[in-house]
Design an enzyme around this catalytic site. Structure first.
Site, mmCIF file in Angstrom:
data_model
loop_
_atom_site.group_PDB
_atom_site.id
_atom_site.type_symbol
_atom_site.label_atom_id
_atom_site.label_comp_id
_atom_site.label_asym_id
_atom_site.label_seq_id
_atom_site.Cartn_x
_atom_site.Cartn_y
_atom_site.Cartn_z
ATOM 1 N N HIS A 10 0.833 -1.203 0.000
ATOM 2 C CA HIS A 10 0.000 0.000 0.000
ATOM 3 C C HIS A 10 0.869 1.254 0.000
ATOM 4 C CE1 HIS A 10 -3.560 -2.362 0.490
ATOM 5 N NE2 HIS A 10 -4.330 -1.328 0.810
ATOM 6 N N HIS A 51 0.922 -2.398 9.449
ATOM 7 C CA HIS A 51 2.368 -2.634 9.263
ATOM 8 C C HIS A 51 3.255 -2.072 10.373
ATOM 9 C CE1 HIS A 51 2.647 -4.571 5.354
ATOM 10 N NE2 HIS A 51 1.656 -3.798 4.948
HETATM 11 C C1 LIG Z 1 11.490 -7.072 -18.466
HETATM 12 C C2 LIG Z 1 10.488 -6.388 -17.682
HETATM 13 C C3 LIG Z 1 9.121 -6.802 -18.059
HETATM 14 C C4 LIG Z 1 8.181 -5.904 -17.347
HETATM 15 C C5 LIG Z 1 6.830 -6.118 -17.806
HETATM 16 C C6 LIG Z 1 6.001 -5.027 -17.275
HETATM 17 C C7 LIG Z 1 4.678 -5.124 -17.867
HETATM 18 C C8 LIG Z 1 3.821 -4.067 -17.293
HETATM 19 C C9 LIG Z 1 2.412 -4.364 -17.665
HETATM 20 C C10 LIG Z 1 1.559 -3.413 -16.913
HETATM 21 C C11 LIG Z 1 0.168 -3.475 -17.349
HETATM 22 C C12 LIG Z 1 -0.412 -2.117 -17.136
HETATM 23 C C13 LIG Z 1 -1.867 -2.172 -17.068
HETATM 24 C C14 LIG Z 1 -2.387 -0.890 -16.590
HETATM 25 C C15 LIG Z 1 -3.838 -0.952 -16.405
HETATM 26 C C16 LIG Z 1 -4.129 -1.425 -15.027
HETATM 27 O O1 LIG Z 1 -3.951 -0.687 -14.138
HETATM 28 S S1 LIG Z 1 -4.749 -2.987 -14.788
HETATM 29 C C17 LIG Z 1 -4.297 -3.503 -13.201
HETATM 30 C C18 LIG Z 1 -5.251 -3.144 -12.121
HETATM 31 N N1 LIG Z 1 -4.738 -3.638 -10.887
HETATM 32 C C19 LIG Z 1 -4.534 -2.850 -9.869
HETATM 33 O O2 LIG Z 1 -4.727 -1.677 -9.940
HETATM 34 C C20 LIG Z 1 -4.047 -3.516 -8.592
HETATM 35 C C21 LIG Z 1 -3.575 -2.499 -7.589
HETATM 36 N N2 LIG Z 1 -3.341 -3.147 -6.343
HETATM 37 C C22 LIG Z 1 -2.148 -3.554 -5.945
HETATM 38 O O3 LIG Z 1 -1.156 -3.389 -6.617
HETATM 39 C C23 LIG Z 1 -2.125 -4.265 -4.604
HETATM 40 O O4 LIG Z 1 -3.416 -4.531 -4.196
HETATM 41 C C24 LIG Z 1 -1.437 -3.412 -3.518
HETATM 42 C C25 LIG Z 1 -2.017 -2.021 -3.422
HETATM 43 C C26 LIG Z 1 0.055 -3.342 -3.847
HETATM 44 C C27 LIG Z 1 -1.599 -4.067 -2.153
HETATM 45 O O5 LIG Z 1 -1.248 -5.359 -2.169
HETATM 46 P P1 LIG Z 1 -2.113 -6.376 -1.289
HETATM 47 O O6 LIG Z 1 -1.392 -7.692 -1.410
HETATM 48 O O7 LIG Z 1 -3.463 -6.413 -1.894
HETATM 49 O O8 LIG Z 1 -2.117 -5.885 0.101
HETATM 50 N N1 LIG Z 2 -5.222 2.030 4.295
HETATM 51 C C1 LIG Z 2 -5.650 0.769 4.367
HETATM 52 N N2 LIG Z 2 -6.966 0.494 4.498
HETATM 53 C C2 LIG Z 2 -7.386 -0.766 4.595
HETATM 54 N N3 LIG Z 2 -6.590 -1.866 4.567
HETATM 55 C C3 LIG Z 2 -5.278 -1.643 4.424
HETATM 56 C C4 LIG Z 2 -4.737 -0.337 4.330
HETATM 57 N N4 LIG Z 2 -3.398 -0.437 4.217
HETATM 58 C C5 LIG Z 2 -3.108 -1.750 4.230
HETATM 59 N N5 LIG Z 2 -4.238 -2.488 4.352
HETATM 60 C C6 LIG Z 2 -4.358 -3.950 4.373
HETATM 61 O O1 LIG Z 2 -3.233 -4.490 5.025
HETATM 62 C C7 LIG Z 2 -2.751 -5.643 4.326
HETATM 63 C C8 LIG Z 2 -1.319 -5.414 3.922
HETATM 64 O O2 LIG Z 2 -1.242 -4.301 3.095
HETATM 65 P P1 LIG Z 2 0.028 -3.928 2.254
HETATM 66 O O3 LIG Z 2 1.047 -5.010 2.455
HETATM 67 O O4 LIG Z 2 -0.426 -3.832 0.848
HETATM 68 O O5 LIG Z 2 0.469 -2.623 2.778
HETATM 69 C C9 LIG Z 2 -3.664 -5.873 3.158
HETATM 70 O O6 LIG Z 2 -4.580 -6.829 3.572
HETATM 71 P P2 LIG Z 2 -5.124 -8.001 2.630
HETATM 72 O O7 LIG Z 2 -3.991 -8.427 1.752
HETATM 73 O O8 LIG Z 2 -5.587 -9.062 3.567
HETATM 74 O O9 LIG Z 2 -6.233 -7.339 1.881
HETATM 75 C C10 LIG Z 2 -4.316 -4.528 2.977
HETATM 76 O O10 LIG Z 2 -5.601 -4.609 2.427
#
Ligand SMILES: CCCCCCCCCCCCCCCC(=O)SCCNC(=O)CCNC(=O)[C@H](O)C(C)(C)COP(=O)(O)O
Ligand SMILES: Nc1ncnc2c1ncn2[C@@H]1O[C@H](COP(=O)(O)O)[C@@H](OP(=O)(O)O)[C@H]1O
Length: 341
Positions: A215, A296
Site C-alpha cells: 500500500h 504494518h
Molecule cells: C522485463 C520487464 C518486463 C516488465 C513487464 C512489465 C509489464 C507491465 C504491464 C503493466 C500493465 C499495465 C496495465 C495498466 C492498467 C491497469 O492498471 S490494470 C491492473 C489493475 N490492478 C490494480 O490496480 C491492482 C492495484 N493493487 C495492488 O497493486 C495491490 O493490491 C497493492 C495495493 C500493492 C496491495 O497489495 P495487497 O497484497 O493487496 O495488500
Molecule cells: N489504508 C488501508 N486500508 C485498509 N486496509 C489496508 C490499508 N493499508 C493496508 N491495508 C491492508 O493491510 C494488508 C497489507 O497491506 P500492504 O502489504 O499492501 O500494505 C492488506 O490486507 P489483505 O492483503 O488481507 O487485503 C491490505 O488490504
C-alpha cells in the site's frame, strides 16, 4: 542567437536560457511530505487510545506489533476478533476495496485524462505535441513497470513477495495438499507457497518475513507520479505572468522559440480532469495516512517508501542533472535550455 539546445546542468554556464515553469517545477524536497505523513501516522498510532487498543489485540506476534498481525490470520481466527473500531482500520473499508485495491486503474485513468486534456499537450506547437506525449507515456511506462514488478510479477513472484520469502517468511498452515508442492508442482500450486495473495486466498498464513507495505509503495508512487505530472504541465505561471498568459514553447522545427496563446484553462473538460487528478492524489494521500496509522511495522512502511521514492527520483529528479536521460524521458514543464553562443 540560439544555436543549440541542452537541458541545464547544475553549474552550467550562465548563458543558458531556460524555459521552465519554475513555480510549478517542484524541488525534490516536496517528497518529504511522504516520510512526514508516515511519521505523523506512526505518532498518532502510538498516542491515540483507539489505535493503541487496536495494536494490543493484534500483538500476538513480536514481528509485527500492529494490527498488521491480524491481517494474516486465517478466517476462522479472525471471526473471533472484534472488528477494528475505526472504519479505516478495516481492510474491507470501501476506499480500500474500490480505490486502493484497483489503484493502478485509477492512476492510469487520471494520467490519461491529463494527457488528453492538458493544453501542455493538446496545444503544443508543431511536432512538440507528439514528443511531449511520447515522453509522458514513457514516464508512465517506467512507473507502471516498477509497480508491476514490485507488487504483481517479477519473473514469478513479485519483488515484495520475494523479499518476504528471502527474509525468512513463508506461507504457514496451508492445507496439506498445497504444502507438499515440489519442483514438479504446477505454477498455480507453487504460487500459493511463494505469493502473498495466493497464500492468503488458500487459507494459509503469510508470516515470518519482512512484509514490505504494498500500500505504501503504490500510494506514494502513484500520487507522486500524478502530482509531478499535473504540476509540471500546469500552465498557471510560466513566465511570471498569471494564468491564461502566453506560454513560451520551443518549436522543434526551426530551433526558435515561438509564443503560443493558450486559452484552455477556460476549457471545462481540462478543469474537471485536473480536479479528478487532484482527487485521486488526495485520496491516495489519505489512504497512505490510514496505512501509516493502522497497518504494518514502521520498517515495513519505510521499505515501501524507499522503493517508491527511488523510482520517483530516477524518473523525475535524476533527469535534471543527467541531460542524456532527460532527452529520453523529458521533464514535464521543463523545456530544453537554449545555449546562447
Ligand atoms: C522485463 C520487464 C518486463 C516488465 C513487464 C512489465 C509489464 C507491465 C504491464 C503493466 C500493465 C499495465 C496495465 C495498466 C492498467 C491497469 O492498471 S490494470 C491492473 C489493475 N490492478 C490494480 O490496480 C491492482 C492495484 N493493487 C495492488 O497493486 C495491490 O493490491 C497493492 C495495493 C500493492 C496491495 O497489495 P495487497 O497484497 O493487496 O495488500
Ligand atoms: N489504508 C488501508 N486500508 C485498509 N486496509 C489496508 C490499508 N493499508 C493496508 N491495508 C491492508 O493491510 C494488508 C497489507 O497491506 P500492504 O502489504 O499492501 O500494505 C492488506 O490486507 P489483505 O492483503 O488481507 O487485503 C491490505 O488490504
Amino acid at each position: 542567437m540560439a544555436t543549440s539546445t541542452a537541458y541545464p546542468r547544475s553549474g552550467s554556464p550562465s548563458q543558458t536560457k531556460r524555459h521552465t515553469n519554475a513555480k510549478t517545477h517542484p524541488p525534490a524536497t516536496v517528497l518529504l511530505i511522504y516520510p512526514l505523513t508516515l511519521i505523523l501516522g506512526s505518532i498518532y498510532s502510538v498516542i491515540s487510545p483507539t489505535a493503541r487498543s487496536s495494536q494490543n489485540f493484534g500483538s500476538s506476534s513480536s514481528l509485527t506489533p500492529t494490527i498488521a498481525t491480524d491481517i494474516n490470520l486465517p478466517t476462522s481466527q479472525r471471526q473471533h476478533r472484534p472488528n477494528p473500531v475505526n472504519y479505516f482500520a478495516r481492510k474491507n473499508n470501501i476506499f480500500n476495496l474500490y480505490f486502493v485495491k484497483i489503484g493502478w486503474v485509477w492512476i492510469t485513468f487520471a494520467f490519461l485524462s491529463l494527457l488528453l486534456t492538458r493544453p501542455y499537450y493538446t496545444k503544443a506547437p508543431g511536432n512538440l505535441r507528439g514528443k511531449r506525449s511520447v515522453q509522458a507515456l514513457l514516464r508512465y511506462a517506467i512507473v507502471t513497470c516498477a509497480w508491476f514488478l514490485t507488487t504483481q510479477w517479477f519473473f514469478g513472484p513479485a519483488i515484495i513477495d520475494r523479499t518476504f520469502v528471502i527474509t525468512g517468511g513463508k506461507c504457514e498452515r496451508l492445507p496439506a495438499a498445497m504444502a507438499n508442492a515440489d519442483d514438479n508442482t504446477a505454477w498455480e500450486d507453487l504460487k500459493v507457497v511463494f505469493t502473498a495473495a495466493a497464500c492468503k486466498a488458500s487459507g494459509g498464513l503469510w508470516k515470518g518475513g519482512h512484509d514490505v507495505s504494498g500500500h505504501v509503495f503504490m500510494l506514494v508512487l502513484g500520487s507522486a507520479f500524478l502530482a509531478l505530472e499535473v504540476l509540471g504541465t500546469s500552465q498557471s505561471v510560466s513566465n511570471g505572468t498569471a494564468e491564461n498568459s502566453q506560454v513560451h514553447d520551443k518549436c522543434e522545427s526551426d530551433g526558435e522559440y515561438t509564443v503560443v496563446n493558450e486559452h484552455s484553462s477556460t476549457d471545462p473538460v481540462a478543469r474537471y480532469s485536473t480536479k479528478f487528478v487532484w482527487v485521486v492524489i488526495g485520496l491516495s494521500w489519505w489512504m497512505l495516512f490510514m496505512t501509516a496509522i493502522w497497518f504494518h511495522t514502521w520498517l515495513e512502511k519505510l521499505s515501501g517508501l524507499l522503493i517508491s521514492v527511488s523510482v520517483v527520483y530516477i524518473t523525475y529528479f535524476l533527469p535534471r542533472s543527467l541531460p542524456a536521460w532527460a532527452d529520453i524521458i523529458g521533464i514535464p514543464g521543463f523545456e530544453p535550455a537554449v545555449r546562447i553562443e
